[in-house]
Enzyme design. Structure first.
Site, mmCIF file in Angstrom:
data_model
loop_
_atom_site.group_PDB
_atom_site.id
_atom_site.type_symbol
_atom_site.label_atom_id
_atom_site.label_comp_id
_atom_site.label_asym_id
_atom_site.label_seq_id
_atom_site.Cartn_x
_atom_site.Cartn_y
_atom_site.Cartn_z
ATOM 1 N N LEU A 64 -80.067 0.357 -50.022
ATOM 2 C CA LEU A 64 -80.532 1.724 -50.235
ATOM 3 C C LEU A 64 -81.962 1.720 -50.767
ATOM 4 O O LEU A 64 -82.348 0.809 -51.509
ATOM 5 C CB LEU A 64 -79.615 2.446 -51.218
ATOM 6 C CG LEU A 64 -78.135 2.522 -50.839
ATOM 7 C CD1 LEU A 64 -77.354 3.227 -51.944
ATOM 8 C CD2 LEU A 64 -77.948 3.238 -49.520
ATOM 9 N N LYS A 74 -77.054 -5.106 -62.092
ATOM 10 C CA LYS A 74 -76.318 -4.238 -63.026
ATOM 11 C C LYS A 74 -75.103 -3.609 -62.342
ATOM 12 O O LYS A 74 -74.043 -3.451 -62.971
ATOM 13 C CB LYS A 74 -77.260 -3.159 -63.577
ATOM 14 C CG LYS A 74 -78.288 -3.696 -64.572
ATOM 15 C CD LYS A 74 -79.197 -2.600 -65.068
ATOM 16 C CE LYS A 74 -80.088 -3.110 -66.202
ATOM 17 N NZ LYS A 74 -80.935 -4.246 -65.791
ATOM 18 N N ARG A 151 -75.191 22.752 -65.902
ATOM 19 C CA ARG A 151 -75.695 22.857 -64.539
ATOM 20 C C ARG A 151 -75.659 24.307 -64.076
ATOM 21 O O ARG A 151 -74.810 25.101 -64.483
ATOM 22 C CB ARG A 151 -74.853 22.005 -63.597
ATOM 23 C CG ARG A 151 -74.832 20.528 -63.903
ATOM 24 C CD ARG A 151 -76.139 19.870 -63.574
ATOM 25 N NE ARG A 151 -76.445 19.878 -62.145
ATOM 26 C CZ ARG A 151 -77.550 19.337 -61.633
ATOM 27 N NH1 ARG A 151 -78.458 18.789 -62.427
ATOM 28 N NH2 ARG A 151 -77.759 19.364 -60.332
ATOM 29 N N SER A 182 -84.759 20.876 -56.364
ATOM 30 C CA SER A 182 -83.531 20.569 -55.624
ATOM 31 C C SER A 182 -82.868 21.834 -55.082
ATOM 32 O O SER A 182 -82.189 21.782 -54.047
ATOM 33 C CB SER A 182 -82.559 19.801 -56.521
ATOM 34 O OG SER A 182 -82.191 20.581 -57.648
ATOM 35 N N ARG A 185 -84.143 22.514 -51.786
ATOM 36 C CA ARG A 185 -83.680 21.495 -50.847
ATOM 37 C C ARG A 185 -82.191 21.644 -50.540
ATOM 38 O O ARG A 185 -81.609 20.812 -49.848
ATOM 39 C CB ARG A 185 -83.957 20.087 -51.398
ATOM 40 C CG ARG A 185 -85.423 19.798 -51.633
ATOM 41 C CD ARG A 185 -85.708 18.301 -51.735
ATOM 42 N NE ARG A 185 -84.873 17.604 -52.694
ATOM 43 C CZ ARG A 185 -85.149 17.449 -53.973
ATOM 44 N NH1 ARG A 185 -86.270 17.970 -54.473
ATOM 45 N NH2 ARG A 185 -84.332 16.806 -54.787
ATOM 46 N N GLY A 191 -80.417 21.514 -62.320
ATOM 47 C CA GLY A 191 -80.559 21.347 -63.754
ATOM 48 C C GLY A 191 -81.377 22.457 -64.370
ATOM 49 O O GLY A 191 -81.210 22.809 -65.531
ATOM 50 N N ASP A 192 -82.305 23.032 -63.580
ATOM 51 C CA ASP A 192 -83.147 24.116 -64.069
ATOM 52 C C ASP A 192 -83.633 24.930 -62.878
ATOM 53 O O ASP A 192 -83.405 24.569 -61.718
ATOM 54 C CB ASP A 192 -84.339 23.570 -64.869
ATOM 55 C CG ASP A 192 -85.069 22.460 -64.120
ATOM 56 O OD1 ASP A 192 -85.103 22.490 -62.881
ATOM 57 O OD2 ASP A 192 -85.618 21.556 -64.778
ATOM 58 N N ASP A 194 -87.178 26.506 -61.735
ATOM 59 C CA ASP A 194 -88.616 26.624 -61.971
ATOM 60 C C ASP A 194 -89.241 27.468 -60.866
ATOM 61 O O ASP A 194 -89.067 27.172 -59.677
ATOM 62 C CB ASP A 194 -89.286 25.254 -61.993
ATOM 63 C CG ASP A 194 -88.806 24.387 -63.143
ATOM 64 O OD1 ASP A 194 -88.238 24.955 -64.097
ATOM 65 O OD2 ASP A 194 -88.989 23.165 -63.094
ATOM 66 N N ASP A 287 -88.925 28.601 -66.259
ATOM 67 C CA ASP A 287 -90.325 28.179 -66.254
ATOM 68 C C ASP A 287 -91.019 28.896 -65.100
ATOM 69 O O ASP A 287 -90.522 28.872 -63.968
ATOM 70 C CB ASP A 287 -90.455 26.674 -66.064
ATOM 71 C CG ASP A 287 -89.954 25.880 -67.259
ATOM 72 O OD1 ASP A 287 -89.409 26.505 -68.190
ATOM 73 O OD2 ASP A 287 -90.103 24.655 -67.257
#
Length: 366
Positions: A64, A74, A151, A182, A185, A191-192, A194, A287
């Site tokens: 990816l 990890k 969210r 996002s 999109r 999350g916010d 703007d 914002d």
């Protein structure tokens, strides 16, 4: 440090990997202050979140984009043991845990979080008992910390966009506002929210005048186009960003939509809002960034993202002898020096200038 942990689900079969990568990203940003690693972890988490099937090994993850050897190692450790040694150490560090908690507050950056920790504050509960340590923005950020972290469902984000646009249209139909990121999109939650805001009376040439002030030798504001003509019909009605943004915010405050102000500059407003109606009970951070009209569509393209899509498009622009950023699209001269910005009246025009196949916003989550 992580706000919440989710198990793999049908919508994101790699959710647990994304969780620990984002927790590591927060640590690198807030504690280690290593933005390079912060961005690397977030990029890998983004790639995993979009992958439609469960990744079963580090070598599979390395296929990816954005997943390198160390992150793949990890993932192998997590697959084999169900835990991550680095995160165990982070969670055992009082300083790391405290800074991670305090950095959740809007307006509290890594430096402020360290300052609070040095003053003996190690949790949000203790911070609430020390209000004298916070400025206005931070105090409101603490009050709304849980609500700001929740969210925002796509339906609510669309309602926020519709409300703001309709109220601004009632004030002046020439205002134009777009929610990017996002949400644009096509994400199911954000999350916010703007907003990018513009008005034909505000152009880069108008923006440069207050930036220069009274000094003839002062450099123009970054991204300004001193010789570019204002948008048609705007020359006689030029307004500063402060005037236009203040009028827009006042309109939204008068309706009771904006409930608190976090900060307010000439071209950037940050506040708290709540949609009208009984179904809306969570305060959201809003914002609003005011952008010169002649730079608006470059800004919309840039702030829509994704980061990887922007990187690829900028690289293609250079191949076509252009330079592209959030402000302008400029042709490169024979010596590689950018020329005057080309006029842009839509996102599609940017793609046309660059001979780049147009991609709808929902096709840009690379």
């Amino acid at each position: 440090m992580s706000k919440r942990k989710l198990q793999p689900s049908a919508s994101n079969p790699n959710q647990d990997y994304c969780d620990f990568l984002l927790e590591l990203a927060d640590f690198e940003k807030n504690v280690s202050r290593n933005i390079y690693k912060h961005n690397a972890y977030r990029k890998a988490a983004s790639a995993l979140s979009r992958h439609p099937v469960r990744v079963s090994s580090g070598s599979e993850a390395r296929q990816l984009p954005g997943v390198g050897r160390k992150i793949a190692d990890k993932i192998d450790e997590f697959v084999q043991t169900g835990r991550l040694g680095k995160l165990d150490k982070i969670r055992a560090s009082d300083e790391a845990v405290a800074i991670g908690q305090l950095s959740r507050v809007s307006g509290v950056g890594p430096a402020k979080a360290r300052e609070l920790f040095s003053a003996g504050v190690t949790s949000l509960e203790e911070l609430r008992r020390r209000p004298e340590l916070l400025n206005h923005h931070q105090s409101l950020g603490l009050r709304y910390v849980s609500e700001f972290e929740a969210r925002i469902p796509r339906t609510e984000a669309a309602a926020l966009e519709g409300h703001v646009c309709s109220r601004l249209a009632a004030l002046d139909p020439l205002y134009c506002a777009t929610v990017c990121g996002s949400y644009r999109r096509g994400a199911e939650s954000s999350g916010d929210v703007d907003f990018l805001l513009t008005h034909p009376a505000f152009t880069s040439s108008v923006n440069e005048k207050p930036a220069r002030g009274s000094s003839a030798n002062q450099k123009p504001a970054k991204g300004s186009a001193a010789n570019q003509k204002p948008a048609h019909g705007a020359a006689a009605n030029e307004k500063t960003g402060g005037q236009l943004l203040r009028a827009a915010v006042d309109q939204l405050k008068n309706e009771g939509f904006i409930t608190d102000t976090l900060s307010h500059g000439d071209t950037k407003f940050m506040g708290v809002c709540l949609l009208p109606g009984e179904r809306y009970t969570v305060h959201r951070r809003i914002d609003i960034r005011l952008v010169p009209h002649d730079q608006y569509f470059c800004a919309v393209l840039y702030f829509t993202g994704s980061d990887e899509f922007n990187r690829q498009m900028r690289a293609h622009a250079l191949e076509q002898r252009f330079t592209l950023n959030e402000y302008t699209l400029r042709p490169l001269g024979a010596t590689g020096t950018p020329g005057e910005p080309v006029p842009v009246t839509s996102e599609e025009e940017i793609f046309e200038y660059l001979q780049y196949p147009y991609r709808r916003p929902e096709e840009r989550s690379l």
